[in-house]
Design an enzyme around this catalytic site. Structure first.
Site, PDB file in Angstrom:
ATOM      1  N   SER A  15      16.140  -3.469  -8.367  1.00  0.00           N
ATOM      2  CA  SER A  15      16.457  -3.593  -9.783  1.00  0.00           C
ATOM      3  C   SER A  15      17.611  -4.573  -9.918  1.00  0.00           C
ATOM      4  O   SER A  15      18.700  -4.324  -9.397  1.00  0.00           O
ATOM      5  CB  SER A  15      16.839  -2.215 -10.350  1.00  0.00           C
ATOM      6  OG  SER A  15      17.285  -2.327 -11.683  1.00  0.00           O
TER       7      SER A  15
ATOM      8  N   LYS B 176      12.523  -5.895 -10.386  1.00  0.00           N
ATOM      9  CA  LYS B 176      12.672  -5.436 -11.777  1.00  0.00           C
ATOM     10  C   LYS B 176      13.864  -6.148 -12.384  1.00  0.00           C
ATOM     11  O   LYS B 176      14.943  -6.162 -11.795  1.00  0.00           O
ATOM     12  CB  LYS B 176      12.879  -3.916 -11.788  1.00  0.00           C
ATOM     13  CG  LYS B 176      13.366  -3.334 -13.104  1.00  0.00           C
ATOM     14  CD  LYS B 176      13.232  -1.817 -13.098  1.00  0.00           C
ATOM     15  CE  LYS B 176      14.494  -1.128 -13.547  1.00  0.00           C
ATOM     16  NZ  LYS B 176      14.346   0.352 -13.532  1.00  0.00           N
TER      17      LYS B 176
ATOM     18  N   LYS C  65      16.470  -6.426 -15.581  1.00  0.00           N
ATOM     19  CA  LYS C  65      17.012  -5.767 -16.764  1.00  0.00           C
ATOM     20  C   LYS C  65      16.968  -6.762 -17.918  1.00  0.00           C
ATOM     21  O   LYS C  65      17.367  -7.924 -17.739  1.00  0.00           O
ATOM     22  CB  LYS C  65      18.457  -5.336 -16.492  1.00  0.00           C
ATOM     23  CG  LYS C  65      18.558  -4.209 -15.469  1.00  0.00           C
ATOM     24  CD  LYS C  65      17.990  -2.919 -16.041  1.00  0.00           C
ATOM     25  CE  LYS C  65      18.298  -1.732 -15.134  1.00  0.00           C
ATOM     26  NZ  LYS C  65      17.821  -0.468 -15.727  1.00  0.00           N
TER      27      LYS C  65
ATOM     28  N   ASP D 227      13.007  -3.840 -17.570  1.00  0.00           N
ATOM     29  CA  ASP D 227      13.551  -2.576 -18.074  1.00  0.00           C
ATOM     30  C   ASP D 227      14.572  -2.899 -19.160  1.00  0.00           C
ATOM     31  O   ASP D 227      15.567  -3.572 -18.895  1.00  0.00           O
ATOM     32  CB  ASP D 227      14.220  -1.807 -16.926  1.00  0.00           C
ATOM     33  CG  ASP D 227      14.708  -0.423 -17.331  1.00  0.00           C
ATOM     34  OD1 ASP D 227      14.592  -0.066 -18.530  1.00  0.00           O
ATOM     35  OD2 ASP D 227      15.210   0.306 -16.453  1.00  0.00           O
TER      36      ASP D 227
ATOM     37  N   GLU E  47       9.565  -1.216 -19.153  1.00  0.00           N
ATOM     38  CA  GLU E  47      10.180   0.105 -19.083  1.00  0.00           C
ATOM     39  C   GLU E  47      11.097   0.355 -20.280  1.00  0.00           C
ATOM     40  O   GLU E  47      11.968  -0.451 -20.582  1.00  0.00           O
ATOM     41  CB  GLU E  47      10.966   0.181 -17.770  1.00  0.00           C
ATOM     42  CG  GLU E  47      11.561   1.534 -17.448  1.00  0.00           C
ATOM     43  CD  GLU E  47      12.238   1.536 -16.071  1.00  0.00           C
ATOM     44  OE1 GLU E  47      11.951   0.631 -15.245  1.00  0.00           O
ATOM     45  OE2 GLU E  47      13.049   2.433 -15.823  1.00  0.00           O
TER      46      GLU E  47
ATOM     47  N   ASP F  90      11.058   5.985 -19.237  1.00  0.00           N
ATOM     48  CA  ASP F  90      12.101   6.472 -18.328  1.00  0.00           C
ATOM     49  C   ASP F  90      12.935   7.487 -19.116  1.00  0.00           C
ATOM     50  O   ASP F  90      12.669   8.699 -19.084  1.00  0.00           O
ATOM     51  CB  ASP F  90      12.918   5.256 -17.838  1.00  0.00           C
ATOM     52  CG  ASP F  90      14.156   5.626 -17.029  1.00  0.00           C
ATOM     53  OD1 ASP F  90      14.439   6.817 -16.846  1.00  0.00           O
ATOM     54  OD2 ASP F  90      14.883   4.703 -16.563  1.00  0.00           O
TER      55      ASP F  90
ATOM     56  N   LYS G  58      12.563  10.263 -12.298  1.00  0.00           N
ATOM     57  CA  LYS G  58      13.885  10.333 -11.670  1.00  0.00           C
ATOM     58  C   LYS G  58      14.224  11.808 -11.538  1.00  0.00           C
ATOM     59  O   LYS G  58      14.225  12.546 -12.536  1.00  0.00           O
ATOM     60  CB  LYS G  58      14.945   9.646 -12.535  1.00  0.00           C
ATOM     61  CG  LYS G  58      14.863   8.137 -12.545  1.00  0.00           C
ATOM     62  CD  LYS G  58      15.940   7.547 -13.419  1.00  0.00           C
ATOM     63  CE  LYS G  58      15.835   6.036 -13.451  1.00  0.00           C
ATOM     64  NZ  LYS G  58      16.622   5.460 -14.567  1.00  0.00           N
TER      65      LYS G  58
ATOM     66  N   GLY H 265      15.537   4.850  -9.858  1.00  0.00           N
ATOM     67  CA  GLY H 265      16.780   4.913  -9.088  1.00  0.00           C
ATOM     68  C   GLY H 265      17.984   4.974 -10.000  1.00  0.00           C
ATOM     69  O   GLY H 265      17.927   4.504 -11.142  1.00  0.00           O
TER      70      GLY H 265
HETATM   71  C1  NPQ Z   1      17.135   2.618 -14.966  1.00  0.00           C
HETATM   72  N1  NPQ Z   1      18.501   2.337 -12.913  1.00  0.00           N
HETATM   73  O1  NPQ Z   1      16.058   2.564 -14.379  1.00  0.00           O
HETATM   74  C2  NPQ Z   1      18.457   2.840 -14.252  1.00  0.00           C
HETATM   75  C3  NPQ Z   1      19.601   2.566 -15.100  1.00  0.00           C
HETATM   76  C4  NPQ Z   1      20.933   2.958 -14.548  1.00  0.00           C
HETATM   77  C5  NPQ Z   1      18.337   1.076 -10.877  1.00  0.00           C
HETATM   78  O2  NPQ Z   1      17.798   0.220 -12.955  1.00  0.00           O
HETATM   79  C6  NPQ Z   1      25.372   4.969 -13.509  1.00  0.00           C
HETATM   80  C7  NPQ Z   1      24.778   5.775 -14.443  1.00  0.00           C
HETATM   81  C8  NPQ Z   1      24.704   3.896 -13.041  1.00  0.00           C
HETATM   82  C9  NPQ Z   1      23.520   5.466 -14.946  1.00  0.00           C
HETATM   83  C10 NPQ Z   1      22.757   2.513 -13.073  1.00  0.00           C
HETATM   84  C11 NPQ Z   1      18.183   1.167 -12.362  1.00  0.00           C
HETATM   85  C12 NPQ Z   1      23.446   3.582 -13.531  1.00  0.00           C
HETATM   86  C13 NPQ Z   1      22.839   4.378 -14.493  1.00  0.00           C
HETATM   87  C14 NPQ Z   1      21.507   2.212 -13.607  1.00  0.00           C
HETATM   88  C15 NPQ Z   1      21.605   4.056 -14.982  1.00  0.00           C
HETATM   89  O3  NPQ Z   1      17.128   2.585 -16.174  1.00  0.00           O
HETATM   90 MG    MG Z   2      15.022   2.550 -16.535  1.00  0.00          MG
END
Ligand code: NPQ
Ligand code: MG
Length: 370
Positions: free
Chosen positions: A135, A161, A163, A188, A213, A238, A262, A290
């Site tokens: 990601s 992925k 953001k 995402d 996402e 998600d 998750k 993750g």
């Molecule tokens: C997601 N993760 O899928 C999340 C978002 C995310 C790997 O994209 C601290 C607390 C750190 C919440 C990092 C990825 C975070 C968090 C990422 C949420 O949306």
């Molecule tokens: Mg997400």
């Protein structure tokens, strides 16, 4: 097994590289590690709540409160022989899934260590190694993003992925797609859009994405269903999926065609497996999300992703993508085929390193309180 002691550790670990999403940029990961003791064995769980209520309403502070005042008292001193005993003891608690998951998962680890079984065996895993991706956060410039993606592709990640958020979407995806025409790619938005942006989101249909996402509101399903009718690309939910019930509601109304599971967001391995099973029955693929976990949480994600219907690559990268010095060993590395090997156990298969943990601890507490 009678749970005799429970430890809580609030920790902080600096990231290897800052992580930026549509809700902000972070330099370090705060987390809570929980340890449950019985019969001379210790099981570990990780609470994935964030420093602030951005991804979820849960934070380190709310999770600490709910653990200390409600969940630890419900478990301490209790006789536990299976994970369902923990689920039953927590059933009065509404929400606070990440706090619940940390303790339930620590008990799964404890039971696995006691029985000589790996988490993957306990959950019903069928794969020795699971396909993974990376990601990639929002970067200050497109050049810096392309350099990040380049580094991960060179490291062997077979799925990326990105953001996205308004102003960092179509042009960015186009640039990455032009440079890597065959790369399995997904995006995402972490709820950064509304239905008014449907036309803009539909432009993403041109880039052969695996999925989009959580484009809309974090608790929405109705607008996502309307948007899915206007998109060719599958929507993956998600944030909106807090439980097996939410998964069923989302599928019933056509709010998504894929679900990101998750374990923290849905309240533990028990609920995560129920969502997996429901989606398998309905022919809906799932993948493991993750939360920039330590190796404790990552070991659990790998075990979960070994289940048969986890058919899309997970947001489970090698340990080196996250922290310089994780609090548990061994580190996870990427195999040549963009998989990570599922740990063999017993339990999670990773060991918390006391000196690494001590170096990362912000505060800690042990029950029964002295
Ligand atoms: C997601 N993760 O899928 C999340 C978002 C995310 C790997 O994209 C601290 C607390 C750190 C919440 C990092 C990825 C975070 C968090 C990422 C949420 O949306
Ligand atoms: Mg997400």
């Amino acid at each position: 097994m009678r749970i005799t002691h429970i430890h809580l550790y609030h920790i902080s670990l600096p990231y290897v590289h800052p992580f930026e999403t549509s809700f902000g940029r972070e330099l370090e990961r705060e987390a809570i590690l929980v340890a449950v003791e019985a019969d001379g064995l210790t099981g570990w769980g990780e609470c994935v709540a964030g420093s602030g209520p951005w991804y979820s309403y849960e934070t380190i502070g709310t999770a600490w409160h709910v653990l200390v005042d409600f969940l630890v008292p419900a478990l301490l001193g209790q006789e536990i022989s299976q994970p369902a005993d923990v689920v039953a003891r927590f059933s009065r608690v509404r929400g606070h899934a990440m706090a619940r998951a940390s303790l339930e998962n620590a008990v799964w680890d404890l039971l696995g260590r006691a029985q000589g079984l790996s988490l993957a065996q306990m959950l019903g895993g069928v794969r020795p190694a699971v396909p993974v991706g990376v990601s990639v956060g929002i970067e200050p410039t497109l050049d810096e993003l392309l350099a990040q993606v380049e580094g991960y592709v060179a490291a062997g990640y077979g799925r990326v992925k990105l953001k996205i958020k308004p102003g960092w979407d179509v042009a960015v995806v186009r640039a990455v797609r032009e440079r890597w025409p065959e790369l399995p790619l997904q995006v995402d938005a972490n709820s950064a859009y509304t239905l008014a942006d449907a036309a803009r989101l539909a432009e993403l249909d041109a880039f052969d994405l695996l999925l989009i996402e959580q484009p809309l509101h974090h608790d929405d399903m109705v607008d996502h269903a309307a948007l899915q009718r206007r998109l060719r690309t599958p929507i993956c939910l998600d944030e909106s999926i807090h439980s097996p019930q939410h998964a069923r509601w989302a599928l019933d109304i056509g709010a998504c065609r894929i679900i990101n599971v998750k374990v923290g967001r849905v309240g533990g391995f028990t609920a995560a497996r129920q969502i997996h099973d429901l989606c398998a029955e309905r022919g809906v693929p799932v993948w493991c999300g993750g939360m920039l976990e330590t190796n404790v949480g990552r070991a659990g994600n790998l075990a979960l992703a070994a289940l048969p219907n986890f058919t899309l690559p997970g947001d489970i990268s090698a340990s080196a993508r996250y922290f310089h010095h994780d609090i548990a060993a061994p580190d996870f590395t990427l195999n040549a085929d963009s998989t990570i090997t599922v740990p063999g156990g017993p339990g999670s298969g990773v060991q918390v390193l006391p000196e690494r943990l001590a170096a990362a601890v912000v505060r800690s507490l042990v029950f029964p309180l002295g």
